[in-house]
Design an enzyme around this catalytic site. Structure first.
Site, PDB file in Angstrom:
ATOM      1  N   GLU A 168       5.547 -18.814  18.830  1.00  0.00           N
ATOM      2  CA  GLU A 168       5.505 -17.590  19.643  1.00  0.00           C
ATOM      3  C   GLU A 168       6.602 -17.594  20.700  1.00  0.00           C
ATOM      4  O   GLU A 168       7.061 -16.546  21.137  1.00  0.00           O
ATOM      5  CB  GLU A 168       4.133 -17.456  20.312  1.00  0.00           C
ATOM      6  CG  GLU A 168       3.476 -16.134  20.027  1.00  0.00           C
ATOM      7  CD  GLU A 168       2.115 -15.948  20.678  1.00  0.00           C
ATOM      8  OE1 GLU A 168       1.786 -16.634  21.671  1.00  0.00           O
ATOM      9  OE2 GLU A 168       1.361 -15.100  20.184  1.00  0.00           O
ATOM     10  N   HIS A 228      -0.047 -37.163   0.629  1.00  0.00           N
ATOM     11  CA  HIS A 228      -0.628 -36.897  -0.684  1.00  0.00           C
ATOM     12  C   HIS A 228      -0.747 -35.398  -0.946  1.00  0.00           C
ATOM     13  O   HIS A 228      -1.548 -34.975  -1.767  1.00  0.00           O
ATOM     14  CB  HIS A 228      -2.007 -37.570  -0.782  1.00  0.00           C
ATOM     15  CG  HIS A 228      -1.916 -39.054  -0.544  1.00  0.00           C
ATOM     16  ND1 HIS A 228      -1.775 -39.963  -1.563  1.00  0.00           N
ATOM     17  CD2 HIS A 228      -1.887 -39.770   0.612  1.00  0.00           C
ATOM     18  CE1 HIS A 228      -1.691 -41.179  -1.049  1.00  0.00           C
ATOM     19  NE2 HIS A 228      -1.749 -41.087   0.268  1.00  0.00           N
ATOM     20  N   LYS A 280      -1.132  -5.163  17.215  1.00  0.00           N
ATOM     21  CA  LYS A 280      -2.215  -4.876  18.165  1.00  0.00           C
ATOM     22  C   LYS A 280      -2.403  -3.366  18.295  1.00  0.00           C
ATOM     23  O   LYS A 280      -3.524  -2.872  18.323  1.00  0.00           O
ATOM     24  CB  LYS A 280      -1.849  -5.420  19.561  1.00  0.00           C
ATOM     25  CG  LYS A 280      -2.126  -6.876  19.769  1.00  0.00           C
ATOM     26  CD  LYS A 280      -1.953  -7.204  21.244  1.00  0.00           C
ATOM     27  CE  LYS A 280      -1.823  -8.683  21.480  1.00  0.00           C
ATOM     28  NZ  LYS A 280      -1.382  -9.006  22.836  1.00  0.00           N
TER      29      LYS A 280
HETATM   30  O1  PA5 Z   1       0.771 -17.335  24.558  1.00  0.00           O
HETATM   31  C1  PA5 Z   1       0.248 -16.261  24.757  1.00  0.00           C
HETATM   32  O2  PA5 Z   1       0.419 -15.637  25.812  1.00  0.00           O
HETATM   33  C2  PA5 Z   1      -0.678 -15.649  23.729  1.00  0.00           C
HETATM   34  O3  PA5 Z   1      -0.666 -16.314  22.517  1.00  0.00           O
HETATM   35  C3  PA5 Z   1      -2.102 -15.640  24.274  1.00  0.00           C
HETATM   36  O4  PA5 Z   1      -2.545 -16.962  24.476  1.00  0.00           O
HETATM   37  C4  PA5 Z   1      -3.070 -14.906  23.360  1.00  0.00           C
HETATM   38  O5  PA5 Z   1      -2.542 -13.685  22.926  1.00  0.00           O
HETATM   39  C5  PA5 Z   1      -4.359 -14.631  24.093  1.00  0.00           C
HETATM   40  O6  PA5 Z   1      -4.094 -13.932  25.266  1.00  0.00           O
HETATM   41  P1  PA5 Z   1      -5.094 -13.833  26.451  1.00  0.00           P
HETATM   42  O7  PA5 Z   1      -5.261 -15.163  27.062  1.00  0.00           O
HETATM   43  O8  PA5 Z   1      -4.488 -12.854  27.392  1.00  0.00           O
HETATM   44  O9  PA5 Z   1      -6.377 -13.341  25.886  1.00  0.00           O
END
Ligand code: PA5
Length: 445
Positions: free
Chosen positions: A279, A300, A414
């Site tokens: 990400e 394996h 989203k």
């Molecule tokens: O790294 C990030 O910001 C995202 O992957 C969040 O962890 C994820 O979308 C969840 O977001 P939130 O903590 O706002 O619910």
């Protein structure tokens, strides 16, 4: 102390498929510049470094209450709000729920079957629910929170006492609801984004509830920070890890990086790392695809592909020096040819030999790999691993010239979900989904 051995990434070991000192030296000025930007906390999201200095007394107090009053602790969260707690729990307290209290459940999806199973295993009256969302609005987390809130209200009077909300200090829907309903809260500091939040109350409350000392985790992180903030690249394992992978991707077109710990308890850490890396760096057409692996298991399963498949991977092993427990393999079945040789060795000896052999097998055919070693798996060294990977990822993002803290690419998906679920302002997205459904019907068998 955590150590990075990158010999098998270099030309002197794997020849022309490796990286030269000159290539690394060529990035030195850029590295100095990035180092200065990190130290100046040039962007607010570098606040994750400040977590190492936090006061854990509030976390400890809440955890101690949970330990006294509840039999189960249920985390609701997704992405960084769930992967970090799971990585800590599985590494330091594996099979926790079989003999420890409170039992810990992490519900990080909206699969109804999983929730049904968790609810059937827990008595809500004796369950503390920790809802974790930095933004305070993530659909998956809020949906499961709404279900739990409703169920808890039917099961317990004064049910808000069974909840702990971990969220932004002042903003977001969860903060608003928590204030209104007088739910106990813990803050995730401004600037700390989900995937860099394992060392905040997100991961540390779960640790303390499971009986793991959060101060030890932070101590490990602080100690490794000294190494991971050295401006001199040759002395900094985080900057080197990032630089080597960056060079392998840019100059050698390698697009996959495998993380292969030789410890079952570290598999969730490899999954946590995969989210952090993917990400943070998968932007503008760049980035390597992380693959969370496990040694020896994947020898394996995947190793054949890594040895003789496309030359598109870099393998990073995590090696544990001391497993702290061991088993001697007994000298039984001596007469069975091809089995007797194992007798007299230990399991830790076998797992270490397998890691070294895999490393050598890859190096021998000039496939780049490196090894991160930790002395043992405990709170202190988990803190080192987490912070090392976070520093490496943030640094690598800057090396690519991108923002390692946002995730613009996940927004469209989203928005379509919001449209389908009827969120105000997303009507056009709903129409787009319906139109696309029409196209999907034309080829079906
Ligand atoms: O790294 C990030 O910001 C995202 O992957 C969040 O962890 C994820 O979308 C969840 O977001 P939130 O903590 O706002 O619910």
């Amino acid at each position: 102390m955590l150590e990075l051995n990158f010999s098998n990434m270099m030309q002197e070991v794997i020849g022309e498929k490796g990286i030269s000192e000159k290539q690394i030296e060529g990035l030195k000025t850029k590295v100095y510049d990035i180092d200065k930007r990190i130290k100046a906390k040039e962007i607010p999201e570098l606040a994750f470094i400040g977590l190492l200095e936090q006061d854990t007394s509030e976390i400890k107090k809440i955890a101690s209450d949970v330990r006294k009053k509840f039999e189960s602790f249920l985390i609701l969260g997704i992405g960084g709000s769930a992967l970090g707690p799971r990585a800590i729990l599985e590494a330091i307290s594996p099979f926790h729920n079989l003999d420890k209290k409170p039992r810990v459940f992490i519900y990080d999806n909206v699969d109804p079957r999983t929730l049904q199973r968790i609810l059937s295993l827990t008595d809500l009256k004796k369950t503390a629910v920790n809802v974790i969302t930095k933004s305070g609005s993530t659909a998956e987390t809020m949906a499961s929170f709404m279900i739990l809130w409703d169920k808890m209200n039917s099961a317990v009077s004064g049910s808000s006492k069974n909840f702990i909300a971990t969220t932004d200090p002042s903003e977001g829907n969860l903060r608003k609801i928590a204030n209104e309903k007088k739910i106990t809260t813990l803050s995730i500091p401004k600037g700390v984004v989900g995937r860099y939040s394992v060392l905040s109350s997100v991961g540390l409350l779960c640790a303390e509830v499971a009986g793991i000392d959060s101060n030890e985790i932070l101590k490990g992180a602080k100690d490794v920070h000294k190494k991971c903030s050295d401006a001199e690249i040759w002395k900094n394992p985080a900057y080197l890890f990032g630089t080597l992978l960056y060079l392998m991707e840019r100059e050698d077109k390698r697009s996959i990086n495998v993380l292969m710990p030789y410890a079952d308890g570290l598999k969730p850490t490899a999954e946590w790392f995969s989210q952090l890396w993917a990400e943070s760096l998968g932007k503008s057409g760049s980035g390597l695809t992380p693959y969370p692996s496990l040694g020896t298991t994947d020898q394996h399963s995947q190793l054949q592909l890594w040895m003789e498949g496309p030359e598109d991977k870099v393998v990073a092993f995590i090696k544990v020096d001391d497993y702290e427990v061991d088993f001697k393999i007994p000298k039984v079945f001596k007469d069975v040819e091809g089995t007797g040789y194992l007798g007299g060795h230990t399991l830790s000896g076998l797992i270490k030999a397998e890691q070294e052999s895999t490393e050598l097998a890859l190096s021998k055919i000039k496939r780049p790999n490196m090894t991160i070693s930790i002395p043992k798996i405990d709170a202190y060294h988990m803190g080192q691993l987490f912070h090392f990977f976070e520093m490496a990822t943030a640094f690598t993002g800057f090396l690519y010239g991108l923002n390692p803290f946002n995730q613009p690419g996940v927004e469209e998906g989203k928005n379509f979900t919001y449209g389908m679920m009827g969120k105000k302002g997303y009507e056009a997205k709903k129409e787009e989904v319906e139109k696309a459904r029409g196209k999907k019907t034309c080829r079906r068998v």
